[in-house]
Design an enzyme around this catalytic site. Structure first.
Site, PDB file in Angstrom:
ATOM      1  N   LYS A 112       0.619  -1.127  -0.049  1.00 17.78           N
ATOM      2  CA  LYS A 112      -0.034   0.122  -0.076  1.00 17.78           C
ATOM      3  C   LYS A 112       0.885   1.066   0.067  1.00 17.78           C
ATOM      4  CE  LYS A 112      -4.228  -1.726   0.837  1.00 17.78           C
ATOM      5  NZ  LYS A 112      -5.843  -2.261   1.137  1.00 17.78           N
ATOM      6  N   LYS A 194      -3.558 -11.218  -6.863  1.00 18.39           N
ATOM      7  CA  LYS A 194      -4.751 -11.572  -6.270  1.00 18.39           C
ATOM      8  C   LYS A 194      -5.798 -10.390  -6.595  1.00 18.39           C
ATOM      9  CE  LYS A 194      -5.714  -8.862  -2.104  1.00 18.39           C
ATOM     10  NZ  LYS A 194      -6.451  -8.702  -1.143  1.00 18.39           N
ATOM     11  N   LYS A 197     -10.324  -5.345  -4.633  1.00 17.48           N
ATOM     12  CA  LYS A 197     -11.124  -4.468  -4.814  1.00 17.48           C
ATOM     13  C   LYS A 197     -10.519  -3.085  -5.191  1.00 17.48           C
ATOM     14  CE  LYS A 197     -13.059  -4.552  -0.206  1.00 17.48           C
ATOM     15  NZ  LYS A 197     -12.083  -3.864   0.773  1.00 17.48           N
TER      16      LYS A 197
HETATM   17  P1  ATP Z   1      -8.010  -3.824  -1.090  1.00 14.34           P
HETATM   18  O1  ATP Z   1      -7.820  -4.127  -2.309  1.00 14.34           O
HETATM   19  O2  ATP Z   1      -8.793  -2.441  -0.638  1.00 14.34           O
HETATM   20  O3  ATP Z   1      -6.893  -4.099  -0.104  1.00 14.34           O
HETATM   21  P2  ATP Z   1      -9.389  -6.342  -0.180  1.00 14.34           P
HETATM   22  O4  ATP Z   1     -10.123  -6.790  -1.686  1.00 14.34           O
HETATM   23  O5  ATP Z   1      -8.111  -6.937   0.007  1.00 14.34           O
HETATM   24  O6  ATP Z   1      -9.093  -4.589  -0.260  1.00 14.34           O
HETATM   25  P3  ATP Z   1     -10.204  -6.348   2.235  1.00 14.34           P
HETATM   26  O7  ATP Z   1     -11.155  -5.687   2.873  1.00 14.34           O
HETATM   27  O8  ATP Z   1      -8.772  -6.040   2.648  1.00 14.34           O
HETATM   28  O9  ATP Z   1     -10.429  -6.512   0.771  1.00 14.34           O
HETATM   29  O10 ATP Z   1     -10.399  -8.049   2.606  1.00 14.34           O
HETATM   30  C1  ATP Z   1     -11.503  -8.638   3.289  1.00 14.34           C
HETATM   31  C2  ATP Z   1     -11.520 -10.203   3.249  1.00 14.34           C
HETATM   32  O11 ATP Z   1     -11.575 -10.688   2.023  1.00 14.34           O
HETATM   33  C3  ATP Z   1     -10.110 -10.560   4.164  1.00 14.34           C
HETATM   34  O12 ATP Z   1     -10.518 -11.770   4.638  1.00 14.34           O
HETATM   35  C4  ATP Z   1      -9.437 -10.903   2.915  1.00 14.34           C
HETATM   36  O13 ATP Z   1      -8.437 -11.983   2.962  1.00 14.34           O
HETATM   37  C5  ATP Z   1     -10.412 -11.446   1.688  1.00 14.34           C
HETATM   38  N1  ATP Z   1     -10.140 -11.332   0.280  1.00 14.34           N
HETATM   39  C6  ATP Z   1      -9.459 -10.195  -0.338  1.00 14.34           C
HETATM   40  N2  ATP Z   1      -9.298 -10.268  -1.627  1.00 14.34           N
HETATM   41  C7  ATP Z   1      -9.280 -11.788  -1.608  1.00 14.34           C
HETATM   42  C8  ATP Z   1      -9.030 -12.580  -2.956  1.00 14.34           C
HETATM   43  N3  ATP Z   1      -8.623 -12.132  -3.945  1.00 14.34           N
HETATM   44  N4  ATP Z   1      -9.221 -13.973  -2.790  1.00 14.34           N
HETATM   45  C9  ATP Z   1      -9.535 -14.434  -1.712  1.00 14.34           C
HETATM   46  N5  ATP Z   1      -9.853 -13.668  -0.227  1.00 14.34           N
HETATM   47  C10 ATP Z   1      -9.725 -12.344  -0.470  1.00 14.34           C
END
Ligand code: ATP
Ligand code: LTN
Length: 330
Positions: A112, A194, A197
């Site tokens: 980040k 990965k 969002k």
């Molecule tokens: P950002 O992109 O803003 O970092 P994020 O998509 O990683 O956000 P978070 O709010 O950080 O979302 O994560 C929420 C939950 O979703 C966490 O338990 C995280 O491990 C899970 N998660 C996020 N992205 C994935 C993915 N691609 N596959 C599986 N689990 C995920």
């Protein structure tokens, strides 16, 4: 006494299929056997720049989505992090037993920081300590998360163990629950990264609120390979393997069964089948979320009730911590 499950998602951007398959989808299964506490972590979400009105809207949307995905407010405690002051208060205490060097090494912090080089703020660095507070306040036994959060869970465990050693036994040391399949859903455009969002390329992610056309379009343009065989091989065929993983989770078939089903099909038939499975799964969730968002009063009431219950539990732990470190109790 039931064991405690705690997890949370940030109300940032649009939730993706990764958030659903890696995290939220798995939360429902614990509701009957555990005391479940699911939080919308708004304090975490301001570690990157936010538009206040958007944050407010997304906090409601995230809560609505929890319920639409099957989290029952009668069975689980659903609340918003900023409604429980103990999260920020415990973070201060835990900060004093956490080392700058440890935080500097966190993968998410490094990621980040490079993505938001103009805003490497203290909150971003302190993010894992706030997450440790979330978990430790409720004497959590189990934390269902995606694979990317494993490092943060480990630091939460370290902090708990350290506090217990320094001040006597206070915190439960939590375990992670990382699903075997689905823990890391990959980007449709760069299948070695990965699905996230915050990815700027909208084609890389399936958002839980995407309509059927968008879902079909995104799967059709998903990056794959040129050998034409639907076969699971994460090293040499990351794109197809990611799609097989998604299909297997949504159709309740094993990867082997899915490989057989699409053995002689070619990628375009396979991609459309994956899209269709996603559309079928998301349609009722989308309808339910929309219905809930039309009733803000109901959602606000859920927040209020959740905050009350969470506050009660959290204050107990915080007061114990304050006592142990030597603060005077009035
Ligand atoms: P950002 O992109 O803003 O970092 P994020 O998509 O990683 O956000 P978070 O709010 O950080 O979302 O994560 C929420 C939950 O979703 C966490 O338990 C995280 O491990 C899970 N998660 C996020 N992205 C994935 C993915 N691609 N596959 C599986 N689990 C995920
Ligand atoms: N950092 C987590 C969200 C989160 C969380 C938590 C998850 C904040 N506090 C406590 C589990 C338990 C993420 O998914 N990015």
């Amino acid at each position: 006494m039931k064991k405690v499950v705690f997890s949370g998602v940030q109300p940032t951007g649009k939730l993706t299929l990764g958030n659903y398959l890696g995290a939220i989808r798995n939360w429902g299964q614990f509701q009957d056997d555990y005391e479940c506490i699911y939080c919308v972590v708004d304090l975490h979400s301001i570690t990157v720049k936010r538009v206040p009105a958007e944050l407010r809207r997304q906090t409601y949307e995230t809560l609505a989505l929890y319920i639409a995905c099957g989290i029952d407010p009668q069975k689980s405690i659903l609340f918003v992090q900023s409604h429980v002051p103990a999260h920020a208060e415990l973070t201060w205490v835990l900060n004093t037993i956490t080392y700058v060097g440890e935080m500097n090494r966190m993968t998410q912090f490094k990621d980040k920081s490079s993505k938001h080089a103009d805003n490497i703020n203290m909150g971003l660095m302190d993010y894992p300590v706030l997450m440790a507070s979330d978990i430790l306040l409720y004497k959590t036994d189990l934390v269902p998360i995606g694979a990317d959060q494993k490092q943060h869970l480990e630091i939460a465990r370290d902090i708990a163990i350290r506090f217990n050693a320094q001040y006597s036994d206070t915190f439960t040391v939590p375990d992670g629950y990382i699903p075997k399949v689905g823990a890391k859903i990959m980007s449709l455009q760069q299948p070695t990264q990965k699905m996230s969002k915050s990815d700027e390329n909208e084609k890389a992610s399936i958002y839980l609120l995407d309509d059927a056309d968008a879902i079909v379009r995104k799967f059709r343009s998903a990056v794959t390979d040129s050998d034409g065989e639907v076969r699971f091989d994460e090293v040499n065929k990351p794109g197809i393997s990611n799609l097989l993983g998604i299909y297997s989770l949504l159709s309740d078939k094993t990867i082997d069964e899915a490989e057989i089903e699409f053995a002689n099909c070619g990628y375009s038939v396979f991609k459309d089948a994956v899209a269709d499975a996603v559309i079928q799964k998301l349609a009722p969730i989308q309808a339910e979320q929309k219905r809930l968002l039309d009733d803000k009063d109901y959602l606000t009431e859920i927040m209020r009730q959740g905050a009350e219950k969470a506050n009660c539990l959290a204050r107990k732990t915080l007061s114990k911590v304050y006592r142990k470190v030597g603060f005077i109790q009035l």
